[in-house]
Design an enzyme around this catalytic site. Structure first.
Site, short mmCIF file in Angstrom:
data_model
loop_
_atom_site.label_atom_id
_atom_site.label_comp_id
_atom_site.label_asym_id
_atom_site.label_seq_id
_atom_site.Cartn_x
_atom_site.Cartn_y
_atom_site.Cartn_z
N GLN A 1 5.95 -3.65 1.73
CA GLN A 1 6.58 -4.59 0.81
C GLN A 1 7.62 -5.48 1.47
OE1 GLN A 1 5.82 -5.44 -2.21
NE2 GLN A 1 4.23 -3.91 -2.49
N GLY B 1 -3.78 -1.46 5.07
CA GLY B 1 -2.49 -0.78 5.13
C GLY B 1 -2.63 0.70 4.84
N THR B 2 -3.51 1.05 3.91
CA THR B 2 -3.74 2.47 3.60
C THR B 2 -4.29 3.20 4.81
OG1 THR B 2 -4.07 2.05 1.25
CG2 THR B 2 -5.08 4.03 2.16
N CYS C 1 0.49 4.46 -20.25
CA CYS C 1 -0.51 3.91 -21.15
C CYS C 1 -1.53 3.04 -20.43
CB CYS C 1 0.16 3.06 -22.23
SG CYS C 1 1.66 3.77 -22.89
N SER D 1 0.73 -4.04 5.58
CA SER D 1 -0.55 -4.56 5.10
C SER D 1 -0.45 -6.07 4.92
CB SER D 1 -0.92 -3.89 3.78
OG SER D 1 -2.21 -4.26 3.36
N ALA D 2 -1.38 -6.81 5.51
CA ALA D 2 -1.29 -8.28 5.54
C ALA D 2 -1.35 -8.92 4.16
CB ALA D 2 -2.40 -8.84 6.42
N HIS D 3 -2.10 -8.33 3.23
CA HIS D 3 -2.25 -9.00 1.93
C HIS D 3 -0.97 -8.93 1.09
CE1 HIS D 3 -3.01 -4.89 0.46
NE2 HIS D 3 -2.74 -5.34 -0.75
#
Length: 458
Positions: free
Chosen positions: A177, A69-70, A320, A194-196
């Site tokens: 998403q 996807g990136t 954090c 993105s498939a995942h």
């Protein structure tokens, strides 16, 4: 173990597993070859492209498979900007885009382009009129996610697309998403996913470029994927990605109703079970499975470890939990509390019993972390009706904890000046003031760090 981090990566869908295994035997050959094995591979690739196009709502020849996807985002942004370079060198993005979009914007800016960042409201949504205001004569491309990956807020893509279309500017939508839940509405120009994120295998991204959109691929090209994604296609993974997208879409309507009920249960009950909590994101226009909240006086990393020991995998946007010690750019843009942040993103099939157990475990986990951070009383210097709290060298959430301890020591109308060199204090102290009904006066330069001034109202 209860896996509640589907927004990062959804578990592999059973249909994806079956398709992957089957295509390892049938789809190993080069789909560009004319012999029998190649033709068989080409048929699988074409069928996968058709299935994805149907799910997206586009033509099959507009779909390109990338290695992630990136990579789809980087290719889409760079190609669209290059294709419209004669129009100008101006890019518009929202302040809460995924890091892949923001990194593309940074690279474009470093190469001499200009970038406008559209602000969001406290729920994390953009105003379409803000995109209209950001458009210029030299705007080459605008980008907007379909839904936010950290807080689940759904963006007004159709309205923004209409504004961009009227100005003749293409809109790239990052649908990573949301695509598993349904097609993206509106007259957008480019889309990535993105498939995942929907239960497909990792290593498969989608780039959709509508016909008529000017696009110039960057870098070396070959005959694969219309010249926009060079290299041999990972055919088994592509087939599994397409099969799982079709499968989750078939389940989406029913599963969305069930997950919305579970996340609404979390949104309603967490503030009842845990004190000093801010639930963030739009309460209505949001994805079915994501709910995010932040807890005052809590170290985000410590809380995630506590929940992990109790059997829950969740994520966080707290500073954090990062090596940079700076809060999530999404939470920062929204102006909400970042400390003690927890994102629960339920996968399809998440059990109601697991949600109930999470709600039972959470109060004790938060209380345990707060107790550990109880900390000795801070050093204070009384100056008339003002207290100075020295929190230099102390990281989140200690500056806010120390502020909370002493706010009652000044009269109403008095001020507390918190000295801090932690970047998260710039976000968390104003957020604390809004939650507790105190007035945030502002920040001032100090000999070391920054002085954050708070006036007691009640």
């Amino acid at each position: 173990m209860s896996y509640f981090d589907a927004a990062s990566a959804a578990p592999l869908h059973p249909v994806a597993r079956q398709a992957l295994l089957a295509s390892l035997d049938e789809g190993w050959a080069d789909p560009a070859r004319l012999y029998r094995e190649g033709r068989k591979a080409r048929m699988l690739l074409d069928a996968a492209r058709e299935a994805v196009a149907e799910a997206v709502g586009c033509r099959a020849d507009e779909v390109v498979f990338t290695s992630s996807g990136t990579r789809a985002v980087h290719t889409g942004v760079a190609g669209a900007l290059a294709g419209r370079r004669r129009v100008g060198r101006h890019l518009i993005v929202s302040a809460v885009e995924h890091s892949s979009v923001l990194h593309s914007a940074e690279a474009f800016e470093a190469a001499g382009g200009t970038v406008s960042h559209v602000a969001v409201n406290r729920a994390g949504a953009v105003d379409p009129s803000a995109y209209a205001a950001a458009l210029r004569q030299d705007t080459a491309l605008a980008c907007l996610q379909s839904a936010n990956h950290e807080v689940g807020t759904v963006q007004p893509v159709a309205e923004v697309a209409e504004v961009c279309r009227a100005a003749g500017v293409p809109l790239l939508v990052d649908a990573a998403q949301s695509l598993g839940w349904g097609p993206v509405e509106g007259d957008w120009s480019l889309l990535t996913a993105s498939a995942h994120k929907w239960g497909g295998p990792s290593g498969v991204g989608l780039l959709v470029v509508r016909k008529g959109v000017r696009f110039a691929a960057r870098g070396p090209v070959d005959e694969r994927e219309s010249g926009r994604a060079p290299g041999f296609e990972n055919l088994p993974a592509i087939v599994a990605a397409a099969a799982s997208l079709r499968a989750v879409r078939a389940e989406a309507a029913q599963e969305a109703v069930r997950l919305r009920e579970l996340t609404e249960r979390i949104r309603a009950r967490v503030p009842e079970l845990v004190s000093d909590v801010e639930v963030v994101g739009d309460p209505e226009r949001r994805l079915p499975g994501i709910v995010t909240f932040s807890c005052l006086y809590v170290d985000g990393e410590a809380l995630l470890h506590e929940l992990d020991r109790e059997g829950f995998s969740v994520s966080s946007g707290s500073s954090c939990t990062s090596s940079t010690l700076t809060p999530s750019h999404v939470l920062k843009a929204m102006g909400v509390l970042s400390e003690g942040n927890v994102r629960v993103s339920l996968p399809s099939g998440a059990a109601a019993e697991d949600v109930e157990r999470f709600l039972a475990v959470l109060p004790g986990a938060v209380a345990g972390v707060r107790e550990k951070l109880g900390a000795p009383a801070p050093a204070t210097v009384v100056q008339a009706e003002e207290l100075v709290v020295d929190s230099l060298g102390k990281r989140c959430p200690i500056p806010v904890i120390e502020l909370a301890k002493v706010i009652g020591d000044v009269p109403v109308g008095g001020t507390v000046r918190v000295l801090s060199d932690d970047e998260a204090a710039r976000l968390d102290i104003p957020a604390w003031c809004e939650m507790r009904g105190q007035e945030y006066v502002g920040e001032e330069p100090a000999e070391r760090g920054t002085a954050y001034v708070v006036r007691r109202v009640s």
